[in-house]
Design a protein around this motif. Structure first.
Motif, PDB file in Angstrom:
ATOM      1  N   THR A 125       0.821  -1.051   0.046  1.00  0.00           N
ATOM      2  CA  THR A 125      -0.012   0.196  -0.135  1.00  0.00           C
ATOM      3  C   THR A 125       0.778   1.299  -0.083  1.00  0.00           C
ATOM      4  OG1 THR A 125      -0.057   0.170   2.313  1.00  0.00           O
ATOM      5  CG2 THR A 125      -1.842  -0.916   1.323  1.00  0.00           C
ATOM      6  N   GLN A 126       0.023   2.520  -0.201  1.00  0.00           N
ATOM      7  CA  GLN A 126       0.941   3.686  -0.393  1.00  0.00           C
ATOM      8  C   GLN A 126       1.758   4.133   0.749  1.00  0.00           C
ATOM      9  OE1 GLN A 126      -0.091   7.960  -0.118  1.00  0.00           O
ATOM     10  NE2 GLN A 126      -1.408   7.070  -1.602  1.00  0.00           N
ATOM     11  N   SER A 127       1.394   3.705   2.102  1.00  0.00           N
ATOM     12  CA  SER A 127       2.054   4.143   3.066  1.00  0.00           C
ATOM     13  C   SER A 127       3.541   3.552   3.074  1.00  0.00           C
ATOM     14  CB  SER A 127       1.453   3.860   4.425  1.00  0.00           C
ATOM     15  OG  SER A 127       1.166   2.209   4.390  1.00  0.00           O
ATOM     16  N   TYR A 128       3.491   2.269   2.514  1.00  0.00           N
ATOM     17  CA  TYR A 128       4.799   1.704   2.482  1.00  0.00           C
ATOM     18  C   TYR A 128       5.846   2.305   1.751  1.00  0.00           C
ATOM     19  CZ  TYR A 128       7.958  -2.308   2.049  1.00  0.00           C
ATOM     20  OH  TYR A 128       9.032  -3.227   2.175  1.00  0.00           O
TER      21      TYR A 128
ATOM     22  N   ARG B 278       5.664   5.950   0.600  1.00  0.00           N
ATOM     23  CA  ARG B 278       5.129   7.135   0.342  1.00  0.00           C
ATOM     24  C   ARG B 278       6.326   8.107   0.628  1.00  0.00           C
ATOM     25  NH1 ARG B 278       0.444   7.337   4.472  1.00  0.00           N
ATOM     26  NH2 ARG B 278       1.340   7.002   6.068  1.00  0.00           N
TER      27      ARG B 278
ATOM     28  N   GLU C 164      -0.148   5.497   9.492  1.00  0.00           N
ATOM     29  CA  GLU C 164       1.281   4.686   9.214  1.00  0.00           C
ATOM     30  C   GLU C 164       2.205   5.909   9.117  1.00  0.00           C
ATOM     31  OE1 GLU C 164       0.116   1.968   6.223  1.00  0.00           O
ATOM     32  OE2 GLU C 164      -0.007   0.413   7.852  1.00  0.00           O
TER      33      GLU C 164
ATOM     34  N   HIS D  32       4.653  -2.434  10.164  1.00  0.00           N
ATOM     35  CA  HIS D  32       6.066  -2.178   9.732  1.00  0.00           C
ATOM     36  C   HIS D  32       7.152  -2.233  10.754  1.00  0.00           C
ATOM     37  CE1 HIS D  32       3.489  -0.513   6.606  1.00  0.00           C
ATOM     38  NE2 HIS D  32       2.983  -0.063   7.435  1.00  0.00           N
TER      39      HIS D  32
ATOM     40  N   MET E 141      10.125   3.595   4.901  1.00  0.00           N
ATOM     41  CA  MET E 141       8.963   2.976   5.264  1.00  0.00           C
ATOM     42  C   MET E 141       8.497   3.481   6.767  1.00  0.00           C
ATOM     43  SD  MET E 141      11.345   1.072   3.621  1.00  0.00           S
ATOM     44  CE  MET E 141      11.983  -0.623   4.210  1.00  0.00           C
ATOM     45  N   PRO E 142       6.977   3.226   7.144  1.00  0.00           N
ATOM     46  CA  PRO E 142       6.644   3.402   8.287  1.00  0.00           C
ATOM     47  C   PRO E 142       7.416   2.944   9.538  1.00  0.00           C
ATOM     48  CG  PRO E 142       4.927   3.182   6.679  1.00  0.00           C
ATOM     49  CD  PRO E 142       6.143   2.753   6.049  1.00  0.00           C
TER      50      PRO E 142
ATOM     51  N   GLU F 187      -5.840   2.207   2.180  1.00  0.00           N
ATOM     52  CA  GLU F 187      -4.299   2.568   1.683  1.00  0.00           C
ATOM     53  C   GLU F 187      -3.403   2.103   2.632  1.00  0.00           C
ATOM     54  OE1 GLU F 187      -3.425   6.628   0.395  1.00  0.00           O
ATOM     55  OE2 GLU F 187      -5.786   6.995  -0.172  1.00  0.00           O
ATOM     56  N   LEU F 188      -3.910   1.815   3.727  1.00  0.00           N
ATOM     57  CA  LEU F 188      -3.104   1.305   4.706  1.00  0.00           C
ATOM     58  C   LEU F 188      -2.756  -0.217   4.950  1.00  0.00           C
ATOM     59  CD1 LEU F 188      -4.506   3.617   7.734  1.00  0.00           C
ATOM     60  CD2 LEU F 188      -2.660   4.206   6.095  1.00  0.00           C
ATOM     61  N   GLN F 189      -1.401  -0.508   5.263  1.00  0.00           N
ATOM     62  CA  GLN F 189      -0.957  -1.917   5.156  1.00  0.00           C
ATOM     63  C   GLN F 189      -1.677  -2.413   6.492  1.00  0.00           C
ATOM     64  OE1 GLN F 189       1.830  -2.158   2.984  1.00  0.00           O
ATOM     65  NE2 GLN F 189       0.737  -3.921   2.718  1.00  0.00           N
TER      66      GLN F 189
END
Lengths: 201, 684
Positions: free
Chosen positions: A73-76, A78, B193, B224, B242-243, B358-360
């Motif tokens: 996903t995008q958060s990965y 961004r 995230e 994450h 990454m987060p 959109e969140l993992q």
């Protein structure tokens, strides 16, 4: 901190076994292998290269256990500047998975990073994915495309250098000063030119 | 799968190490001794000293903290540490289990043994702990010395129990160090995230806060980079694009080049301050935040699981609608429909829900739930319970849509039920599991299934499964049409289908306050309610789970025979039993649970029947492989449908063995069915 003008963060995505780690190891060879992947779940390597007489530091990040994600996903990605999506040209399943990996990326395409599709293991004879299929796929999804062999170091250097120079060009066109390498608006893209970007065959 | 805790753990701990701290002679910490000595995960062990001595820190008091290592499968290994100012070494226990309190106790035991005269007892002690079987959820593991003296008691956490204050040390620490507002900001940052850094001078505070920030995300899990205590040697991980959620010892924080980090959220847990470049809190739906804030500030209810539950309820409001977005088509896997998910909540929440997709962490949550459903593993946990409560309290529309869907699930499974007994066909098991998930209605549902063994399934009405999630009005119109086609000569099958449609239609219209349908249909619902629960204390209808209500109602509407047989087999007490179950649960809820008022609090926790124990476990039963040889009773048991647990056992006449189930109607009818019958007749 060492002296560099630009710092770019690159994130690797792809199935287990496609050669993500090999690719990076080949590129960074002996440069900076922290090798914490097994205990932190994330590995990264750093290499500084010179482009047009300017020092560019590339940080390449590889997450272990990605298989647990159905898609990224995008958060990965961004906060990354570039995303390298890797498959194994001798393995149809790894190519089929690209759609899954991309599913989210395409859906929320407003925040794009530079995306590069890489078909790895061209040293192997039992190719399953013809070059043009990879090329088409990349074109359809608005990505750069390159085939590599981590084993024989084919195109590995080229891959990262080209990513670096494109990112640098982007950064410059945005008028980023060298004082704040971190603050580039890396989620925006300049117009792309797929044909300029290479395919080795 | 979403969870990062291994679920195949066989022993309490994997390895114990004594780590010598850095000294003048040897600036690098190293492992002095370990148990078991054959433990060979060198890559792991190499990093342990670094995490045991992550940096210069205040060593003037005894402190416990935990660090986390992540293996190649992204599962967590916990390192529990004990530092003692009197000792030059740190004690470390590595385990896959996140049982902080137990391991801190274990470390104290080890320390006592090491420092006492009988230090020779340490190895035998470790050996007996190492070789002990893991205690069953809610039970204790006791290790005695040779002289019979109790050395160590490990209480296995009760399954699905939410972290409580003050029992849970991590949450207690988090709550006392960080105020409500900042906890909510962190919660919001995690839901978006972000890259998040916690910092503190105290390692125990650092690890406790990081662990708790993740714990209140339940039922989701941080997917994450997760490093509750970051050693100096790994400081570059703060640059990860990454987060992440990283606990950074304050001494390292000070030396940080802040402008290298990019956009990060920073919580200083010692000073209770937050810096964030984002507006995440503002982007959460305001009513969710205000309710959460109110609940967290209500000091009276915060002991017990009040804090955890406040966050859980916020998440229910945000993502509980996922159930309305599950799609089921006959013969296919259950899937998740994003549009339906977004529509599951009101317009003001929809922008956030779009973000959520959109969140993992959310995606992994959905994957996990789908996987469980598709594998035929039902689930019932605190989250699902709260979802039911929420639905009960708020819009009925959602509830009925979900019922609509699950009912279809049940029906789709019907024809295949025979298969499940032989090969555990996943689809069918879904259906059975769904039955289980309904809570206490399984008798009805099971009978439903059994009584239709031979019913032709020509017209699988998959449509029902696809409609519930659309806007309320359009499907209602369609359903209304089909209802108007109902004729008295409708087949059994048809009648069933239309029965459901009538139900749905009436409720939809009821909800939207349009009532073009014959009044009788609406009355029916009220009548049914009265009949079904007439013997119950109906003061607080919320005490029934919605699933109970739903399934009872929908099943009752299906057909006469079924109703009769259902009533025959279902003692009047059953609803009471349901109520009791929920009441047990609500004891632990934010409203009325106050551990301070119950001096025997810990004694009250009867092993295995915890306050918030779920109705069953979702773990794969051990005897799964013996499925073929099972009779019905075993099968039901396996699916968590244990008749013996029901109150019917005290009414011999109504307690039936499953083999009797398919035989309607039963001789002994409870006193009131005639009434019910008349209500039904009224409908016709």
């Amino acid at each position: 901190m060492e002296d560099y003008k630009f710092l770019f963060k690159v994130v690797l995505v792809g199935n287990a076994g496609v050669g993500k780690t090999c690719l990076v190891r080949r590129f960074t060879q002996g440069m900076f292998p922290p090798g914490q992947g097994a205990t932190i779940g994330v590995d990264f390597m750093i290499k500084t290269i010179e482009i047009d007489n300017e020092k560019v530091k590339l940080q390449i990040w590889d997450t272990a256990g990605q298989e647990r994600f159905r898609s990224i996903t995008q958060s990965y990605y961004r906060s990354a500047h570039a995303l390298i999506l890797i498959y194994d040209i001798t393995s149809q399943p790894t190519f089929d998975c690209l759609n899954d990996w991309l599913r989210e990326i395409d859906e929320y395409a407003n925040n794009r990073v530079l995306r590069v599709l890489v078909g790895n293991k061209i040293d192997k004879e039992d190719r399953e994915i013809p070059s043009h299929v990879g090329q088409d796929f990349a074109q359809r999804h608005d990505m750069r495309y390159l085939e590599t062999s981590a084993k024989q170091a084919d195109n590995v250097e080229k891959l990262f250098v080209q990513i670096a120079s494109e990112l640098m060009e982007q950064a410059k066109s945005k008028g980023i000063s060298s004082d704040s390498p971190q603050s580039l608006p890396f989620n925006t893209r300049t117009s792309k030119s797929i044909n300029d970007y290479c395919c080795n065959r | 799968m979403g969870s990062r805790i291994r679920n195949d753990v066989v022993r309490l701990f994997e390895c114990f190490c004594e780590v010598a701290g850095p000294s003048k002679e040897n600036t690098v910490p190293w492992i002095l001794q370990k148990f078991p000595e054959h433990y060979k995960k060198d890559e792991l062990l190499e990093t342990v000293p670094n995490f045991a001595y992550p940096c210069d820190f205040d060593r003037t008091m005894i402190q416990h903290y935990s660090f986390v290592l992540t293996n190649a499968e992204s599962k967590w290994i916990f390192g529990f540490c004990r530092h003692d100012p009197k000792s030059e070494t740190a004690l470390v226990v590595l385990s896959y289990l996140p049982w902080h309190e137990s391991f801190y106790k274990l470390l104290n035991c080890i320390s006592n043994l090491t420092n006492s005269n009988n230090s020779k007892d340490l190895w035998p002690f470790l050996e007996s702990v190492y070789n002990s079987k893991l205690p069953i959820k809610g039970l204790d593991l006791k290790i005695n010395s040779d002289s019979g003296e109790e050395l160590f008691v490990c209480q296995s956490p009760i399954q699905f129990q939410l972290p409580s204050i003050p029992e849970n040390r991590n949450l207690t620490e988090y709550y006392s160090a960080v105020d409500c507002q900042n906890m909510i900001i962190i919660f919001a940052s995690m839901l978006f995230e972000r890259r998040i850094i916690f910092t503190s001078k105290k390692l125990y505070r650092l690890s406790a806060c990081v662990q708790s920030a993740n714990a209140v995300l339940y039922p989701m899990n941080w997917q994450h980079i997760f490093i509750p205590v970051l050693p100096q040697s790994l400081i570059d991980y703060l640059l990860a694009p990454m987060p992440y959620l990283i606990g950074l010892p304050h001494s390292l924080f000070q030396s940080l080049q802040r402008n290298d980090l990019g956009d990060v959220v920073i919580l200083d847990a010692d000073n209770n301050t937050i810096e964030t470049p984002f507006d995440d809190l503002e982007n959460l739906p305001t009513d969710v935040v205000s309710t959460l804030r109110r609940q967290l500030r209500n000091k009276g209810t915060l002991l017990g699981d009040g804090v955890s539950r406040a966050f859980l309820r916020a998440l229910v409001k945000l993502i509980g609608g996922y159930r309305d977005a599950l799609k089921f088509h006959q013969g296919e896997r259950i899937t998740f429909n994003k549009e339906a998910f977004i529509e599951s909540r009101s317009a003001n929440m929809q922008p956030f829900l779009k973000k959520m997709l959109e969140l993992q962490i959310f995606q992994q949550f959905i994957e996990e739930r789908l996987e469980m459903l598709n594998a035929g593993l039902g689930f019932s946990d605190e989250f699902e319970m709260e979802v039911c409560n929420y639905h009960e309290k708020s819009s009925n529309r959602l509830k009925h849509q979900y019922k609509d869907w699950t009912f279809t699930m049940k029906r789709e499974g019907t024809a295949l039920f025979k298969t499940v007994k032989n090969v555990a066909n996943p689809t069918v098991r879904n259906a059975v599991k769904t039955v289980k998930e309904r809570g206490r209605d399984f008798r009805l549902a099971y009978k439903d299934i059994r009584s239709k063994f031979n019913a032709p399934n020509k017209n699988p009405r998959t449509k029902i499964g696809t409609h519930p999630n659309s806007a309320p009005n359009s499907p209602s119109m369609q359903k209304r049409q089909s209802w108007s086609h109902t004729t008295a000569s409708a087949s059994y099958r048809k009648e069933t289908a239309n029965g459901l449609q009538k139900l749905t239609t009436s409720q939809n219209f009821k909800d939207s306050s349009i009532s073009p349908l014959p009044q009788i249909n609406l009355n029916l619902m009220e009548d049914l309610k009265e009949v079904i629960f007439r013997n119950c204390d109906n003061d607080d209808p919320r005490k029934y789970t919605s699933s109970w209500n739903d399934s009872v109602k929908s099943n009752f509407i299906i057909n006469d025979d079924l109703i009769n047989s259902s009533f025959g087999s279902m003692p009047i007490e059953s609803p009471m039993e349901t109520k009791d179950l929920i009441r047990l649960d609500s004891t632990s809820s934010i409203d009325d649970f106050d551990p301070l008022n119950s001096p025997t609090n810990s004694d009250r926790l009867v092993p295995g029947v915890g306050l918030s124990n779920p109705l069953y476990q979702y773990f794969v039963p051990l005897n799964k492989t013996q499925l073929e040889t099972k009779n019905n009773n075993d099968l039901l048991n396996e699916y968590g449908l244990n008749f013996d647990l029901l109150s019917c056992s005290d009414q011999p006449g109504t307690s039936m063995s499953p083999s009797q189930l398919p035989v309607p109607p039963l001789p002994q009818l409870p006193p009131k069915p005639p009434n019910f019958k008349s209500n039904w007749t009224k409908f016709e």
